[in-house]
Design a protein around this motif. Structure first.
Motif, PDB file in Angstrom:
ATOM      1  N   GLY A  33      46.591  48.978  26.864  1.00  7.95           N
ATOM      2  CA  GLY A  33      46.741  49.885  27.881  1.00  7.95           C
ATOM      3  C   GLY A  33      46.771  48.975  29.178  1.00  7.95           C
ATOM      4  O   GLY A  33      46.670  49.448  30.343  1.00  7.95           O
ATOM      5  N   LYS A  34      46.867  47.666  29.235  1.00 10.92           N
ATOM      6  CA  LYS A  34      47.132  47.061  30.293  1.00 10.92           C
ATOM      7  C   LYS A  34      48.555  46.531  30.361  1.00 10.92           C
ATOM      8  O   LYS A  34      48.818  45.572  29.550  1.00 10.92           O
ATOM      9  N   THR A  35      48.810  45.521  31.762  1.00 10.45           N
ATOM     10  CA  THR A  35      50.054  45.067  31.666  1.00 10.45           C
ATOM     11  C   THR A  35      50.365  43.933  32.365  1.00 10.45           C
ATOM     12  O   THR A  35      49.314  43.139  32.594  1.00 10.45           O
ATOM     13  N   ILE A  36      50.430  42.573  31.507  1.00  8.98           N
ATOM     14  CA  ILE A  36      50.533  41.067  31.393  1.00  8.98           C
ATOM     15  C   ILE A  36      52.046  40.862  31.358  1.00  8.98           C
ATOM     16  O   ILE A  36      52.612  41.603  31.047  1.00  8.98           O
ATOM     17  N   PHE A  37      52.152  39.732  32.060  1.00  8.17           N
ATOM     18  CA  PHE A  37      53.465  38.957  32.692  1.00  8.17           C
ATOM     19  C   PHE A  37      53.671  37.912  31.889  1.00  8.17           C
ATOM     20  O   PHE A  37      53.073  37.006  31.110  1.00  8.17           O
ATOM     21  N   HIS A  38      54.636  37.891  31.073  1.00  5.74           N
ATOM     22  CA  HIS A  38      55.637  37.067  30.089  1.00  5.74           C
ATOM     23  C   HIS A  38      56.254  36.172  30.616  1.00  5.74           C
ATOM     24  O   HIS A  38      57.539  36.365  31.138  1.00  5.74           O
TER      25      HIS A  38
ATOM     26  N   LEU B 120      54.312  31.067  29.662  1.00  2.00           N
ATOM     27  CA  LEU B 120      53.293  31.172  30.712  1.00  2.00           C
ATOM     28  C   LEU B 120      53.135  33.171  30.365  1.00  2.00           C
ATOM     29  O   LEU B 120      53.789  33.992  30.474  1.00  2.00           O
ATOM     30  N   PHE B 121      51.118  33.567  30.495  1.00  2.03           N
ATOM     31  CA  PHE B 121      50.892  35.020  30.348  1.00  2.03           C
ATOM     32  C   PHE B 121      49.765  35.021  31.369  1.00  2.03           C
ATOM     33  O   PHE B 121      48.848  34.489  31.469  1.00  2.03           O
ATOM     34  N   LEU B 122      50.505  35.839  32.744  1.00  2.00           N
ATOM     35  CA  LEU B 122      49.518  36.275  33.776  1.00  2.00           C
ATOM     36  C   LEU B 122      48.889  36.971  33.164  1.00  2.00           C
ATOM     37  O   LEU B 122      49.795  38.607  32.536  1.00  2.00           O
ATOM     38  N   GLY B 123      47.455  37.353  33.373  1.00  2.00           N
ATOM     39  CA  GLY B 123      46.858  38.850  32.655  1.00  2.00           C
ATOM     40  C   GLY B 123      46.288  38.784  31.515  1.00  2.00           C
ATOM     41  O   GLY B 123      45.364  39.178  30.941  1.00  2.00           O
ATOM     42  N   VAL B 124      45.945  37.137  30.649  1.00  2.00           N
ATOM     43  CA  VAL B 124      45.903  37.119  30.229  1.00  2.00           C
ATOM     44  C   VAL B 124      44.627  35.111  30.988  1.00  2.00           C
ATOM     45  O   VAL B 124      44.670  34.462  31.087  1.00  2.00           O
ATOM     46  N   ASP B 125      43.141  35.736  30.185  1.00  2.00           N
ATOM     47  CA  ASP B 125      42.195  34.792  30.214  1.00  2.00           C
ATOM     48  C   ASP B 125      42.080  33.352  29.240  1.00  2.00           C
ATOM     49  O   ASP B 125      42.898  33.696  29.068  1.00  2.00           O
ATOM     50  N   ASN B 126      41.873  32.203  29.364  1.00  2.00           N
ATOM     51  CA  ASN B 126      42.522  31.150  28.974  1.00  2.00           C
ATOM     52  C   ASN B 126      41.548  31.007  27.366  1.00  2.00           C
ATOM     53  O   ASN B 126      41.820  30.870  26.652  1.00  2.00           O
ATOM     54  N   GLN B 127      40.765  32.452  26.736  1.00  2.00           N
ATOM     55  CA  GLN B 127      40.793  32.017  25.285  1.00  2.00           C
ATOM     56  C   GLN B 127      41.668  33.621  24.831  1.00  2.00           C
ATOM     57  O   GLN B 127      41.354  33.713  24.015  1.00  2.00           O
ATOM     58  N   GLY B 128      42.484  33.837  25.497  1.00  2.00           N
ATOM     59  CA  GLY B 128      43.256  34.714  24.324  1.00  2.00           C
ATOM     60  C   GLY B 128      43.008  36.238  25.121  1.00  2.00           C
ATOM     61  O   GLY B 128      44.342  36.970  24.362  1.00  2.00           O
ATOM     62  N   GLY B 129      42.487  36.874  25.643  1.00  2.00           N
ATOM     63  CA  GLY B 129      41.991  37.517  26.099  1.00  2.00           C
ATOM     64  C   GLY B 129      42.686  38.967  26.924  1.00  2.00           C
ATOM     65  O   GLY B 129      42.968  37.798  27.416  1.00  2.00           O
ATOM     66  N   ILE B 130      43.234  39.805  26.936  1.00  2.00           N
ATOM     67  CA  ILE B 130      44.018  40.735  27.528  1.00  2.00           C
ATOM     68  C   ILE B 130      42.974  41.263  29.130  1.00  2.00           C
ATOM     69  O   ILE B 130      41.709  42.121  28.991  1.00  2.00           O
ATOM     70  N   VAL B 131      43.214  40.810  30.488  1.00  2.00           N
ATOM     71  CA  VAL B 131      42.214  41.376  31.029  1.00  2.00           C
ATOM     72  C   VAL B 131      43.048  42.239  31.765  1.00  2.00           C
ATOM     73  O   VAL B 131      42.584  42.661  32.916  1.00  2.00           O
ATOM     74  N   GLY B 132      44.254  42.199  31.742  1.00  2.00           N
ATOM     75  CA  GLY B 132      45.811  42.128  32.952  1.00  2.00           C
ATOM     76  C   GLY B 132      45.773  42.541  34.688  1.00  2.00           C
ATOM     77  O   GLY B 132      44.930  41.740  34.656  1.00  2.00           O
ATOM     78  N   ILE B 133      46.472  42.859  34.867  1.00  2.00           N
ATOM     79  CA  ILE B 133      47.290  42.939  35.799  1.00  2.00           C
ATOM     80  C   ILE B 133      46.470  44.244  36.524  1.00  2.00           C
ATOM     81  O   ILE B 133      47.684  45.096  36.539  1.00  2.00           O
ATOM     82  N   LYS B 134      45.978  44.007  37.778  1.00  2.00           N
ATOM     83  CA  LYS B 134      45.090  45.786  38.323  1.00  2.00           C
ATOM     84  C   LYS B 134      46.884  46.331  38.800  1.00  2.00           C
ATOM     85  O   LYS B 134      48.025  45.862  39.205  1.00  2.00           O
ATOM     86  N   PRO B 135      47.324  47.127  37.719  1.00  2.00           N
ATOM     87  CA  PRO B 135      48.673  47.811  38.743  1.00  2.00           C
ATOM     88  C   PRO B 135      49.273  47.867  40.166  1.00  2.00           C
ATOM     89  O   PRO B 135      50.231  48.216  40.751  1.00  2.00           O
ATOM     90  N   ALA B 136      48.537  48.105  41.149  1.00  2.00           N
ATOM     91  CA  ALA B 136      48.610  47.921  42.240  1.00  2.00           C
ATOM     92  C   ALA B 136      49.078  46.568  43.128  1.00  2.00           C
ATOM     93  O   ALA B 136      49.270  46.508  43.525  1.00  2.00           O
ATOM     94  N   ALA B 137      48.618  45.298  42.173  1.00  2.00           N
ATOM     95  CA  ALA B 137      48.877  44.392  42.231  1.00  2.00           C
ATOM     96  C   ALA B 137      50.203  43.881  41.803  1.00  2.00           C
ATOM     97  O   ALA B 137      50.863  42.928  41.660  1.00  2.00           O
ATOM     98  N   ILE B 138      50.648  45.018  40.737  1.00  2.00           N
ATOM     99  CA  ILE B 138      51.946  44.469  39.950  1.00  2.00           C
ATOM    100  C   ILE B 138      53.364  44.046  41.303  1.00  2.00           C
ATOM    101  O   ILE B 138      53.852  43.034  40.121  1.00  2.00           O
ATOM    102  N   GLU B 139      53.817  44.449  41.685  1.00  2.00           N
ATOM    103  CA  GLU B 139      55.135  44.945  42.099  1.00  2.00           C
ATOM    104  C   GLU B 139      55.355  43.575  43.051  1.00  2.00           C
ATOM    105  O   GLU B 139      55.903  43.127  43.034  1.00  2.00           O
ATOM    106  N   LYS B 140      53.326  43.225  43.769  1.00  2.00           N
ATOM    107  CA  LYS B 140      53.657  42.088  44.545  1.00  2.00           C
ATOM    108  C   LYS B 140      53.466  40.022  43.756  1.00  2.00           C
ATOM    109  O   LYS B 140      54.217  39.871  44.299  1.00  2.00           O
ATOM    110  N   LEU B 141      52.583  40.487  42.755  1.00  2.00           N
ATOM    111  CA  LEU B 141      52.690  39.957  42.265  1.00  2.00           C
ATOM    112  C   LEU B 141      54.331  39.079  41.937  1.00  2.00           C
ATOM    113  O   LEU B 141      54.489  37.925  41.640  1.00  2.00           O
TER     114      LEU B 141
END
Length: 113
Positions: A70-75, A20-41
């Motif tokens: 330049g963006k953070t995603i979760f695997h 599972l990848f969070l911060g990636v759209d359905n087409q595989g594009g990197i949208v990232g996770i907002k920096p302020a939301a990373i720890e809460k997520l």
């Protein structure tokens, strides 16, 4: 954490696992996770996966933060479970991109019996 996110984990656990990848759209594009939301997520994810009122049995899944473009995603690696986990008392299966509630299916056979 949205209930759909929890069901996604269960449907992978109820099959052969998956990534599972969070911060990636359905087409595989990197949208990232907002920096302020990373720890809460991260905390919301861990809390949801370890809440016996939400998921039974609970599961430990680790989150790997990855920097891409330049963006953070979760695997999240979701292994196949040796048990049949439930979300709010329901069993979900993975088929294509859909969450199927198979709790009341009388033809489960094999793995789900």
């Amino acid at each position: 954490m949205k209930s759909g996110c929890v069901r996604n984990r269960l449907r992978f656990l109820n099959r052969s696992g998956g990534h599972l990848f969070l911060g990636v759209d359905n087409q595989g594009g990197i949208v990232g996770i907002k920096p302020a939301a990373i720890e809460k997520l991260k905390m919301d994810f861990v809390t949801a996966m370890n809440n016996p009122l939400k998921i039974s049995p609970t599961f430990y899944l680790s989150i790997e933060a990855i920097e891409l473009e330049g963006k953070t995603i979760f695997h999240i690696l979701v292994p196949e479970s040796s048990q049949v986990p439930r979300c709010n008392g329901r069993i979900f299966d993975h088929y294509e991109d859909d969450d199927l509630d198979i709790t009341d299916n009388t033809n489960l056979g094999g793995r789900f019996v």
